[in-house]
Design a protein around this motif. Structure first.
Motif, mmCIF file in Angstrom:
data_model
loop_
_atom_site.group_PDB
_atom_site.id
_atom_site.type_symbol
_atom_site.label_atom_id
_atom_site.label_comp_id
_atom_site.label_asym_id
_atom_site.label_seq_id
_atom_site.Cartn_x
_atom_site.Cartn_y
_atom_site.Cartn_z
ATOM 1 N N ASN A 122 1.208 -4.022 -11.305
ATOM 2 C CA ASN A 122 0.092 -3.409 -12.020
ATOM 3 C C ASN A 122 -0.793 -2.562 -11.108
ATOM 4 O O ASN A 122 -0.903 -2.807 -9.901
ATOM 5 C CB ASN A 122 -0.730 -4.467 -12.736
ATOM 6 C CG ASN A 122 0.026 -5.058 -13.913
ATOM 7 O OD1 ASN A 122 0.815 -4.390 -14.557
ATOM 8 N ND2 ASN A 122 -0.202 -6.341 -14.181
ATOM 9 N N ALA A 123 -1.455 -1.586 -11.725
ATOM 10 C CA ALA A 123 -2.187 -0.566 -10.970
ATOM 11 C C ALA A 123 -3.261 -1.154 -10.075
ATOM 12 O O ALA A 123 -3.390 -0.762 -8.907
ATOM 13 C CB ALA A 123 -2.798 0.451 -11.942
ATOM 14 N N ILE A 124 -4.036 -2.107 -10.595
ATOM 15 C CA ILE A 124 -5.143 -2.614 -9.787
ATOM 16 C C ILE A 124 -4.652 -3.346 -8.548
ATOM 17 O O ILE A 124 -5.250 -3.260 -7.471
ATOM 18 C CB ILE A 124 -6.086 -3.511 -10.623
ATOM 19 C CG1 ILE A 124 -7.405 -3.693 -9.870
ATOM 20 C CG2 ILE A 124 -5.434 -4.848 -10.973
ATOM 21 C CD1 ILE A 124 -8.525 -4.193 -10.727
ATOM 22 N N THR A 125 -3.539 -4.051 -8.674
ATOM 23 C CA THR A 125 -2.966 -4.754 -7.532
ATOM 24 C C THR A 125 -2.557 -3.778 -6.444
ATOM 25 O O THR A 125 -2.851 -3.986 -5.257
ATOM 26 C CB THR A 125 -1.744 -5.577 -7.979
ATOM 27 O OG1 THR A 125 -2.171 -6.574 -8.914
ATOM 28 C CG2 THR A 125 -1.064 -6.248 -6.806
ATOM 29 N N LEU A 126 -1.915 -2.686 -6.838
ATOM 30 C CA LEU A 126 -1.494 -1.686 -5.856
ATOM 31 C C LEU A 126 -2.679 -0.949 -5.277
ATOM 32 O O LEU A 126 -2.718 -0.655 -4.070
ATOM 33 C CB LEU A 126 -0.506 -0.709 -6.497
ATOM 34 C CG LEU A 126 0.976 -1.108 -6.478
ATOM 35 C CD1 LEU A 126 1.477 -1.316 -5.057
ATOM 36 C CD2 LEU A 126 1.237 -2.362 -7.299
ATOM 37 N N ASP A 127 -3.659 -0.644 -6.118
ATOM 38 C CA ASP A 127 -4.878 -0.008 -5.621
ATOM 39 C C ASP A 127 -5.539 -0.847 -4.540
ATOM 40 O O ASP A 127 -5.920 -0.346 -3.481
ATOM 41 C CB ASP A 127 -5.881 0.181 -6.767
ATOM 42 C CG ASP A 127 -5.674 1.477 -7.533
ATOM 43 O OD1 ASP A 127 -4.986 2.379 -7.020
ATOM 44 O OD2 ASP A 127 -6.203 1.582 -8.652
ATOM 45 N N VAL A 128 -5.705 -2.136 -4.809
ATOM 46 C CA VAL A 128 -6.364 -3.025 -3.860
ATOM 47 C C VAL A 128 -5.553 -3.114 -2.562
ATOM 48 O O VAL A 128 -6.110 -3.017 -1.458
ATOM 49 C CB VAL A 128 -6.567 -4.426 -4.477
ATOM 50 C CG1 VAL A 128 -6.995 -5.440 -3.415
ATOM 51 C CG2 VAL A 128 -7.613 -4.370 -5.582
ATOM 52 N N ALA A 129 -4.247 -3.280 -2.677
ATOM 53 C CA ALA A 129 -3.394 -3.402 -1.488
ATOM 54 C C ALA A 129 -3.433 -2.131 -0.645
ATOM 55 O O ALA A 129 -3.593 -2.180 0.579
ATOM 56 C CB ALA A 129 -1.965 -3.721 -1.904
ATOM 57 N N LEU A 130 -3.283 -0.992 -1.290
ATOM 58 C CA LEU A 130 -3.250 0.280 -0.558
ATOM 59 C C LEU A 130 -4.607 0.604 0.066
ATOM 60 O O LEU A 130 -4.679 1.092 1.202
ATOM 61 C CB LEU A 130 -2.805 1.402 -1.484
ATOM 62 C CG LEU A 130 -1.332 1.320 -1.945
ATOM 63 C CD1 LEU A 130 -1.072 2.298 -3.087
ATOM 64 C CD2 LEU A 130 -0.384 1.597 -0.778
ATOM 65 N N ALA A 131 -5.683 0.327 -0.669
ATOM 66 C CA ALA A 131 -7.017 0.588 -0.132
ATOM 67 C C ALA A 131 -7.320 -0.323 1.048
ATOM 68 O O ALA A 131 -7.927 0.107 2.040
ATOM 69 C CB ALA A 131 -8.064 0.403 -1.226
ATOM 70 N N LYS A 166 6.544 -4.459 -1.451
ATOM 71 C CA LYS A 166 6.914 -3.427 -0.481
ATOM 72 C C LYS A 166 5.712 -2.889 0.280
ATOM 73 O O LYS A 166 5.852 -2.348 1.371
ATOM 74 C CB LYS A 166 7.624 -2.280 -1.197
ATOM 75 C CG LYS A 166 8.949 -2.679 -1.830
ATOM 76 C CD LYS A 166 9.954 -3.134 -0.787
ATOM 77 C CE LYS A 166 11.304 -3.465 -1.405
ATOM 78 N NZ LYS A 166 12.270 -3.960 -0.386
ATOM 79 N N VAL A 167 4.525 -3.026 -0.297
ATOM 80 C CA VAL A 167 3.315 -2.512 0.339
ATOM 81 C C VAL A 167 2.757 -3.504 1.349
ATOM 82 O O VAL A 167 2.242 -3.117 2.402
ATOM 83 C CB VAL A 167 2.246 -2.185 -0.734
ATOM 84 C CG1 VAL A 167 0.894 -1.882 -0.093
ATOM 85 C CG2 VAL A 167 2.693 -1.012 -1.583
ATOM 86 N N ALA A 168 2.844 -4.792 1.061
ATOM 87 C CA ALA A 168 2.236 -5.833 1.893
ATOM 88 C C ALA A 168 2.850 -5.879 3.286
ATOM 89 O O ALA A 168 4.028 -5.542 3.484
ATOM 90 C CB ALA A 168 2.382 -7.193 1.217
ATOM 91 N N ASP A 169 2.049 -6.298 4.240
ATOM 92 C CA ASP A 169 2.551 -6.502 5.602
ATOM 93 C C ASP A 169 3.408 -7.757 5.682
ATOM 94 O O ASP A 169 4.387 -7.805 6.438
ATOM 95 C CB ASP A 169 1.364 -6.625 6.564
ATOM 96 C CG ASP A 169 0.516 -5.368 6.605
ATOM 97 O OD1 ASP A 169 0.999 -4.353 7.124
ATOM 98 O OD2 ASP A 169 -0.613 -5.397 6.085
ATOM 99 N N ILE A 170 3.034 -8.772 4.915
ATOM 100 C CA ILE A 170 3.775 -10.035 4.853
ATOM 101 C C ILE A 170 3.905 -10.425 3.391
ATOM 102 O O ILE A 170 2.904 -10.443 2.662
ATOM 103 C CB ILE A 170 3.049 -11.155 5.625
ATOM 104 C CG1 ILE A 170 2.853 -10.770 7.092
ATOM 105 C CG2 ILE A 170 3.824 -12.469 5.516
ATOM 106 C CD1 ILE A 170 1.901 -11.692 7.840
ATOM 107 N N THR A 171 5.126 -10.712 2.954
ATOM 108 C CA THR A 171 5.354 -11.072 1.554
ATOM 109 C C THR A 171 5.887 -12.500 1.457
ATOM 110 O O THR A 171 6.909 -12.834 2.068
ATOM 111 C CB THR A 171 6.343 -10.108 0.885
ATOM 112 O OG1 THR A 171 5.764 -8.798 0.861
ATOM 113 C CG2 THR A 171 6.650 -10.539 -0.538
ATOM 114 N N ILE A 172 5.181 -13.318 0.693
ATOM 115 C CA ILE A 172 5.588 -14.703 0.464
ATOM 116 C C ILE A 172 6.131 -14.807 -0.954
ATOM 117 O O ILE A 172 5.424 -14.510 -1.921
ATOM 118 C CB ILE A 172 4.408 -15.675 0.637
ATOM 119 C CG1 ILE A 172 3.812 -15.540 2.038
ATOM 120 C CG2 ILE A 172 4.857 -17.113 0.371
ATOM 121 C CD1 ILE A 172 2.513 -16.320 2.225
#
Length: 246
Positions: free
Chosen positions: A120-129, A161-167
């Motif tokens: 979802n958009a807000i999740t990606l917005d928060v991660a990228l910002a 794919k955006v996160a530095d570490i994915t659990i």
């Protein structure tokens, strides 16, 4: 015992076993959190709608770290009406960037983001910002889901794919775990159980690492036990500059 409940308990046990087998990524994430803490930086957590339950679990919690700060937006909480509004707000692109911009999150901080789909958009917005600010992003998400969905963000990216570490929270596609006769949709989700286990495991491992560095982790005590109020007041006073929810 009900066959459905038995099936649910079995799924929980199996998923927790899978998570235990993947403990190395928990160690990696806790180490990233330690780097932030020991360098004087801060810890944050974010989730939208039901994913935000995990942000509540990690914040101002008996047995939890006082220095974990939630990124909350009233429009994404489950007390908004109509409740279905949260699903719409999650996909208002740009809102997540505003949320990060209005927060104290900075370079060197660590942000944990919980999202089962990570689409979802807000999740990606928060991660990228957050990444643009120089923060480390840890994702708690379902890889089984990420492999079957597409992004709802203009970047075309998923949180995994955006996160530095994915659990991987080990949850199946769709989250719900138990099939019932005559129902097409499964019942009984697993993501809250798995997410809370992951979150508290990260806190526990971070506490161990802090102790190895000679630091006493600021773990909050239950306010419902006589005498603990002073313990918590002392912690809040000592860490006031790193606690943003007061």
């Amino acid at each position: 015992m009900s066959q459905a409940i038995k099936a649910y308990f079995t799924q929980i046990q199996q998923k927790l076993g899978q998570l235990a087998a993947a403990q190395s990524v928990l160690d990696q994430a806790a180490s990233a959190m330690l780097t932030s803490v020991m360098s004087g930086r801060n810890l944050f957590v974010f989730g939208a709608s039901h994913a935000g339950i995990l942000a509540e679990e990690m914040s101002y919690r008996a047995g939890g770290l006082a220095i974990v700060n939630p990124l909350f937006s009233p429009a994404l909480m489950l007390n908004v009406r109509p409740l279905t509004l949260t699903s719409a707000v999650e996909n208002v692109e740009g809102l997540g960037s505003v949320l990060v911009d209005s927060s104290p999150l900075e370079a060197g901080d660590t942000l944990i983001i919980h999202s089962v789909s990570g689409r979802n958009a807000i999740t990606l917005d928060v991660a990228l910002a957050a990444k643009a600010r120089g923060a480390t992003v840890i994702a708690i998400t379902s890889m089984a889901t990420a492999q079957r969905v597409t992004s709802r963000h203009s970047s075309g990216k998923l949180l995994a794919k955006v996160a530095d570490i994915t659990i991987d929270n080990q949850c199946d596609y769709g989250d719900a775990a138990v099939s019932l006769p005559g129902l097409e949709q499964k019942a009984a989700p697993l993501s809250t159980i798995m997410g809370a286990t992951i979150a508290n495991s990260l806190v526990l491992r971070l506490c161990e690492l802090m102790q190895e560095q000679g630091e006493t982790p600021p773990i909050l005590a239950s306010a419902n036990i006589d005498g603990n109020q002073q313990i918590n007041r002392d912690i809040m006073n000592a860490y006031r500059s790193r606690i943003f929810y007061l």
